[in-house]
Design a protein around this motif. Structure first.
Motif, PDB file in Angstrom:
ATOM      1  N   THR A 188     -58.739 -32.868  42.721  1.00 42.93           N
ATOM      2  CA  THR A 188     -59.144 -31.683  43.490  1.00 42.93           C
ATOM      3  C   THR A 188     -60.639 -31.392  43.329  1.00 42.93           C
ATOM      4  O   THR A 188     -61.192 -30.571  44.056  1.00 42.93           O
ATOM      5  CB  THR A 188     -58.351 -30.449  43.047  1.00 42.93           C
ATOM      6  OG1 THR A 188     -58.532 -30.292  41.636  1.00 42.93           O
ATOM      7  CG2 THR A 188     -56.880 -30.591  43.367  1.00 42.93           C
ATOM      8  N   SER A 189     -61.296 -32.060  42.357  1.00 41.45           N
ATOM      9  CA  SER A 189     -62.737 -31.830  42.153  1.00 41.45           C
ATOM     10  C   SER A 189     -63.601 -32.757  42.981  1.00 41.45           C
ATOM     11  O   SER A 189     -64.821 -32.644  42.962  1.00 41.45           O
ATOM     12  CB  SER A 189     -63.103 -32.053  40.686  1.00 41.45           C
ATOM     13  OG  SER A 189     -62.285 -31.328  39.859  1.00 41.45           O
ATOM     14  N   VAL A 190     -62.959 -33.709  43.666  1.00 40.76           N
ATOM     15  CA  VAL A 190     -63.746 -34.711  44.394  1.00 40.76           C
ATOM     16  C   VAL A 190     -64.393 -34.086  45.631  1.00 40.76           C
ATOM     17  O   VAL A 190     -63.743 -33.339  46.363  1.00 40.76           O
ATOM     18  CB  VAL A 190     -62.833 -35.891  44.797  1.00 40.76           C
ATOM     19  CG1 VAL A 190     -63.532 -36.833  45.730  1.00 40.76           C
ATOM     20  CG2 VAL A 190     -62.377 -36.619  43.557  1.00 40.76           C
ATOM     21  N   VAL A 191     -65.672 -34.394  45.826  1.00 44.37           N
ATOM     22  CA  VAL A 191     -66.370 -33.918  47.025  1.00 44.37           C
ATOM     23  C   VAL A 191     -65.861 -34.741  48.216  1.00 44.37           C
ATOM     24  O   VAL A 191     -65.939 -35.969  48.202  1.00 44.37           O
ATOM     25  CB  VAL A 191     -67.897 -34.105  46.863  1.00 44.37           C
ATOM     26  CG1 VAL A 191     -68.628 -33.603  48.091  1.00 44.37           C
ATOM     27  CG2 VAL A 191     -68.383 -33.375  45.628  1.00 44.37           C
ATOM     28  N   VAL A 192     -65.351 -34.070  49.221  1.00 43.18           N
ATOM     29  CA  VAL A 192     -64.667 -34.761  50.321  1.00 43.18           C
ATOM     30  C   VAL A 192     -65.651 -35.379  51.318  1.00 43.18           C
ATOM     31  O   VAL A 192     -65.370 -36.413  51.918  1.00 43.18           O
ATOM     32  CB  VAL A 192     -63.725 -33.764  51.046  1.00 43.18           C
ATOM     33  CG1 VAL A 192     -62.980 -34.430  52.181  1.00 43.18           C
ATOM     34  CG2 VAL A 192     -62.739 -33.184  50.061  1.00 43.18           C
ATOM     35  N   GLU A 193     -66.820 -34.763  51.448  1.00 41.86           N
ATOM     36  CA  GLU A 193     -67.777 -35.143  52.495  1.00 41.86           C
ATOM     37  C   GLU A 193     -68.102 -36.650  52.533  1.00 41.86           C
ATOM     38  O   GLU A 193     -67.949 -37.280  53.588  1.00 41.86           O
ATOM     39  CB  GLU A 193     -69.043 -34.334  52.294  1.00 41.86           C
ATOM     40  CG  GLU A 193     -69.916 -34.225  53.508  1.00 41.86           C
ATOM     41  CD  GLU A 193     -71.121 -33.367  53.167  1.00 41.86           C
ATOM     42  OE1 GLU A 193     -70.934 -32.163  52.928  1.00 41.86           O
ATOM     43  OE2 GLU A 193     -72.238 -33.908  53.103  1.00 41.86           O
ATOM     44  N   PRO A 194     -68.508 -37.293  51.404  1.00 43.03           N
ATOM     45  CA  PRO A 194     -68.821 -38.724  51.486  1.00 43.03           C
ATOM     46  C   PRO A 194     -67.621 -39.582  51.839  1.00 43.03           C
ATOM     47  O   PRO A 194     -67.768 -40.627  52.488  1.00 43.03           O
ATOM     48  CB  PRO A 194     -69.343 -39.081  50.089  1.00 43.03           C
ATOM     49  CG  PRO A 194     -68.987 -37.966  49.218  1.00 43.03           C
ATOM     50  CD  PRO A 194     -68.800 -36.758  50.063  1.00 43.03           C
ATOM     51  N   LEU A 195     -66.428 -39.135  51.430  1.00 48.59           N
ATOM     52  CA  LEU A 195     -65.220 -39.897  51.757  1.00 48.59           C
ATOM     53  C   LEU A 195     -64.985 -39.888  53.268  1.00 48.59           C
ATOM     54  O   LEU A 195     -64.692 -40.930  53.873  1.00 48.59           O
ATOM     55  CB  LEU A 195     -63.995 -39.293  51.071  1.00 48.59           C
ATOM     56  CG  LEU A 195     -63.982 -39.239  49.540  1.00 48.59           C
ATOM     57  CD1 LEU A 195     -62.733 -38.559  49.044  1.00 48.59           C
ATOM     58  CD2 LEU A 195     -64.037 -40.646  48.979  1.00 48.59           C
ATOM     59  N   VAL A 196     -65.156 -38.713  53.879  1.00 45.26           N
ATOM     60  CA  VAL A 196     -64.909 -38.600  55.324  1.00 45.26           C
ATOM     61  C   VAL A 196     -65.991 -39.358  56.093  1.00 45.26           C
ATOM     62  O   VAL A 196     -65.703 -40.043  57.075  1.00 45.26           O
ATOM     63  CB  VAL A 196     -64.864 -37.114  55.750  1.00 45.26           C
ATOM     64  CG1 VAL A 196     -64.576 -36.987  57.231  1.00 45.26           C
ATOM     65  CG2 VAL A 196     -63.795 -36.374  54.969  1.00 45.26           C
ATOM     66  N   TYR A 197     -67.246 -39.262  55.630  1.00 46.92           N
ATOM     67  CA  TYR A 197     -68.340 -40.005  56.283  1.00 46.92           C
ATOM     68  C   TYR A 197     -68.032 -41.502  56.270  1.00 46.92           C
ATOM     69  O   TYR A 197     -68.207 -42.196  57.265  1.00 46.92           O
ATOM     70  CB  TYR A 197     -69.668 -39.762  55.572  1.00 46.92           C
ATOM     71  CG  TYR A 197     -70.335 -38.440  55.897  1.00 46.92           C
ATOM     72  CD1 TYR A 197     -69.763 -37.533  56.781  1.00 46.92           C
ATOM     73  CD2 TYR A 197     -71.556 -38.101  55.322  1.00 46.92           C
ATOM     74  CE1 TYR A 197     -70.378 -36.334  57.066  1.00 46.92           C
ATOM     75  CE2 TYR A 197     -72.185 -36.899  55.615  1.00 46.92           C
ATOM     76  CZ  TYR A 197     -71.589 -36.013  56.478  1.00 46.92           C
ATOM     77  OH  TYR A 197     -72.200 -34.826  56.764  1.00 46.92           O
ATOM     78  N   ARG A 198     -67.590 -42.000  55.116  1.00 45.32           N
ATOM     79  CA  ARG A 198     -67.298 -43.434  54.994  1.00 45.32           C
ATOM     80  C   ARG A 198     -66.125 -43.803  55.904  1.00 45.32           C
ATOM     81  O   ARG A 198     -66.139 -44.836  56.569  1.00 45.32           O
ATOM     82  CB  ARG A 198     -66.989 -43.741  53.518  1.00 45.32           C
ATOM     83  CG  ARG A 198     -66.581 -45.140  53.194  1.00 45.32           C
ATOM     84  CD  ARG A 198     -67.501 -46.195  53.728  1.00 45.32           C
ATOM     85  NE  ARG A 198     -68.807 -46.232  53.092  1.00 45.32           N
ATOM     86  CZ  ARG A 198     -69.848 -46.886  53.610  1.00 45.32           C
ATOM     87  NH1 ARG A 198     -69.736 -47.540  54.753  1.00 45.32           N
ATOM     88  NH2 ARG A 198     -71.013 -46.880  53.000  1.00 45.32           N
ATOM     89  N   ALA A 199     -65.115 -42.937  55.958  1.00 46.27           N
ATOM     90  CA  ALA A 199     -63.926 -43.239  56.765  1.00 46.27           C
ATOM     91  C   ALA A 199     -64.275 -43.297  58.256  1.00 46.27           C
ATOM     92  O   ALA A 199     -63.878 -44.241  58.946  1.00 46.27           O
ATOM     93  CB  ALA A 199     -62.844 -42.198  56.503  1.00 46.27           C
ATOM     94  N   VAL A 200     -65.046 -42.320  58.745  1.00 41.66           N
ATOM     95  CA  VAL A 200     -65.325 -42.324  60.199  1.00 41.66           C
ATOM     96  C   VAL A 200     -66.272 -43.471  60.554  1.00 41.66           C
ATOM     97  O   VAL A 200     -66.109 -44.113  61.597  1.00 41.66           O
ATOM     98  CB  VAL A 200     -65.893 -40.971  60.720  1.00 41.66           C
ATOM     99  CG1 VAL A 200     -64.828 -39.905  60.717  1.00 41.66           C
ATOM    100  CG2 VAL A 200     -67.123 -40.535  59.983  1.00 41.66           C
ATOM    101  N   GLU A 201     -67.244 -43.753  59.682  1.00 43.87           N
ATOM    102  CA  GLU A 201     -68.161 -44.856  59.982  1.00 43.87           C
ATOM    103  C   GLU A 201     -67.406 -46.187  60.038  1.00 43.87           C
ATOM    104  O   GLU A 201     -67.606 -46.994  60.948  1.00 43.87           O
ATOM    105  CB  GLU A 201     -69.275 -44.941  58.935  1.00 43.87           C
ATOM    106  CG  GLU A 201     -70.241 -46.082  59.236  1.00 43.87           C
ATOM    107  CD  GLU A 201     -71.371 -46.200  58.225  1.00 43.87           C
ATOM    108  OE1 GLU A 201     -71.924 -45.173  57.825  1.00 43.87           O
ATOM    109  OE2 GLU A 201     -71.691 -47.344  57.854  1.00 43.87           O
ATOM    110  N   ASP A 202     -66.506 -46.404  59.066  1.00 42.34           N
ATOM    111  CA  ASP A 202     -65.802 -47.689  59.042  1.00 42.34           C
ATOM    112  C   ASP A 202     -64.710 -47.765  60.104  1.00 42.34           C
ATOM    113  O   ASP A 202     -64.372 -48.859  60.550  1.00 42.34           O
ATOM    114  CB  ASP A 202     -65.268 -47.975  57.641  1.00 42.34           C
ATOM    115  CG  ASP A 202     -66.393 -48.447  56.731  1.00 42.34           C
ATOM    116  OD1 ASP A 202     -67.485 -48.729  57.257  1.00 42.34           O
ATOM    117  OD2 ASP A 202     -66.200 -48.524  55.514  1.00 42.34           O
ATOM    118  N   ALA A 203     -64.170 -46.624  60.503  1.00 43.47           N
ATOM    119  CA  ALA A 203     -63.223 -46.646  61.630  1.00 43.47           C
ATOM    120  C   ALA A 203     -63.956 -47.172  62.871  1.00 43.47           C
ATOM    121  O   ALA A 203     -63.404 -47.932  63.664  1.00 43.47           O
ATOM    122  CB  ALA A 203     -62.668 -45.257  61.880  1.00 43.47           C
ATOM    123  N   LEU A 204     -65.219 -46.803  63.005  1.00 46.09           N
ATOM    124  CA  LEU A 204     -66.031 -47.288  64.125  1.00 46.09           C
ATOM    125  C   LEU A 204     -66.396 -48.771  63.946  1.00 46.09           C
ATOM    126  O   LEU A 204     -66.205 -49.586  64.853  1.00 46.09           O
ATOM    127  CB  LEU A 204     -67.300 -46.434  64.233  1.00 46.09           C
ATOM    128  CG  LEU A 204     -68.373 -46.885  65.213  1.00 46.09           C
ATOM    129  CD1 LEU A 204     -67.840 -46.856  66.638  1.00 46.09           C
ATOM    130  CD2 LEU A 204     -69.608 -45.985  65.115  1.00 46.09           C
TER     131      LEU A 204
END
Lengths: 246, 250
Positions: free
Chosen positions: B133-149
């Protein structure tokens, strides 16, 4: 290769990878988190120099499987002997218009060193960290040793003149602490009262991953879940084969 | 339910033992997370209770991205080979073309993207589940959307039916893209002066690579998620539509 079997293999791989990652982090050594400010006092008496330093109050939290450490590094002690003054003849360098040479120094060798953790409440009662600048370092060192919640000997490469001391002590529990370093160095001859003693101590907070039983159990649960998925797949394919034959 | 069964059946035939690349990738990614910054990340939480620092997690994510990038283009290479030789056989089975495309989307894009984000978090969860629950979500989502592309574009390259093209393109976008982004930003003086419109475009289209090279541009944090996410959705939907209507198999 069914999805169930692939999911089982994935779960087992994640379980193993997760636990081995913690083992790898442990083998990689301690992570340096932040330097800790320290007050340092050096006292010469006879042929001995006592170096005593205390950190500011250090607060550490708790994370399962992480051990916090206080690392201490004590560079060599410099003793600058008083320069002989001769008012009749200026030194040759001064005659040549150059800066006078620095005063001669001797580097005593360390004979003992320890880093100690004292609970913040008791440390404040002792007057830490400023107490290290008091006139009675030996008594302070004795009191600190009596109140120590954890301690560790400092190590030197060869215990020779010019060597440094290095070591670390594990923080026993989360809370507020003072880290105190006491090191003793010995010179070959008595140190004159008017000699200048120069010393320093560097303290920093470190952390190390220590995977234990809880972490092993969590990985085992995940691995068992993976094995169950694979067994479920075998049961399912067995039933499908049976119904096809029937 | 039928769709899932069809996807499973088709992929089990098409990928065969190659599907083990995904669990092995997850193993390597979670192991790499322990070597690259896990200790420092969780120790920071012990020292300053709050969030796991973004930079500590980014290193683990880059490693995970490299691993699953290799997995994705390897699987895309299998699609290219299949389209060249035996796609007609597979499409003669009771499987719709859209289902065929969705199966490959799942294998090349969705599963690798999900696992490249989850794998570095597994050691954190094994260490102490409360830390998740302490993990910053922002870099995870950035990585996910970039790699989905990025992984979606690999499927388009696979439609050229050449394994070599997929390999060259895959290696280029996985290994060279962050460097190319860095060079593009450096030539526009993005690191020294005020953020230029190019920085903002790169940050919005390739948010994880741009932040990996230290590019910053003003704008809300959700803007790259919206832009890169929309581009990824268009790329993937376009792939399904193309395979469904225009793809010619031999």
């Amino acid at each position: 290769m069914s999805a169930l079997r692939a999911a089982g293999a994935l779960t087992i791989c994640l379980a193993l990878g997760g636990f081995l990652a913690l083992v790898a982090a442990n083998k990689a050594g301690a992570s340096h988190l932040s330097p800790v400010d320290a007050r340092v006092g050096c006292y010469a008496s006879g042929d001995k120099v006592v170096v005593i330093a205390s950190s500011e109050e250090v607060e550490v939290g708790e994370v399962e499987g992480i051990r916090m450490l206080v690392g201490a590094s004590v560079p060599q002690v410099f003793v600058a002997l008083p320069q002989p003054t001769n008012y009749t003849t200026p030194p040759p360098t001064a005659q040549a218009g150059l800066m006078p040479p620095p005063p001669p120094t001797v580097g005593p060798r360390y004979v003992d060193g320890e880093v100690v953790l004292v609970d913040a409440r008791e440390g404040r009662a002792l007057g830490l960290p400023w107490a290290v600048l008091s006139d009675d370092p030996v008594r302070l060192a004795q009191r600190v040793e009596e109140l120590a919640a954890a301690s560790s000997q400092l190590e030197s490469p060869r215990w020779a003149p010019g060597d440094y001391l290095k070591g670390e002590v594990a923080v026993p529990s989360p809370g507020k602490w003072y880290a105190v370093v006491v090191a003793v160095a010995e010179a070959d001859s008595p140190i004159p009262a008017n000699a200048t003693v120069d010393c320093g101590v560097f303290l920093d907070l470190e952390a190390k991953v220590y995977p234990g039983l809880n972490q092993a159990l969590r990985s085992a649960y995940l691995a068992v879940a993976g094995i169950l998925l694979i067994l479920l797949d075998r049961v399912r394919s067995g039933r499908e084969e049976w119904s096809t034959r029937a | 339910m039928r769709l899932l069964e069809v996807l499973e059946e088709y992929l089990s035939v098409s990928l065969g033992r190659n599907v083990y690349a995904i669990p092995l990738g997850a193993f390597a990614a979670s192991l790499g997370a322990g070597l690259f910054g896990l200790g420092a990340a969780v120790s920071q939480v012990a020292l300053f209770p709050g969030k796991i620092p973004t930079n500590a997690l980014s290193v683990s994510l880059i490693f995970s991205h490299l691993i699953f990038g290799l997995v994705a283009f390897s699987l895309a290479g299998i699609l290219a080979g299949e389209l060249r030789s035996e796609a007609a056989f597979h499409l003669s089975l009771p499987i719709r073309r859209e289902e065929y495309a969705a199966a490959w989307l799942a294998a090349v894009a969705w599963v690798p993207v999900a696992l490249e984000v989850i794998s570095p978090l597994v050691p954190v969860a094994v260490l102490d589940p409360r830390l998740v629950t302490s993990v910053v979500v922002e870099p995870l989502v950035y990585r996910a959307v970039e790699d989905a592309l990025v992984f979606g574009t690999m499927l388009w390259v696979a439609l050229l039916k050449r394994k070599g093209f997929v390999t060259v393109y895959g290696l280029a976008v996985i290994l060279l893209l962050p460097m190319l982004v860095g060079i593009a930003l450096a030539t526009t003086g993005a690191f020294t002066g005020q953020p230029t419109p190019l920085v903002r475009v790169l940050r919005d289209v390739l948010p994880a690579s741009a932040s990996a090279v230290g590019a910053w541009a003003p704008g809300p944090w959700w803007e790259p998620i919206l832009v890169a996410g929309a581009l990824a959705a268009v790329t993937q939907a376009g792939f399904v539509a193309w395979v469904g209507r225009r793809l010619e198999v031999t």
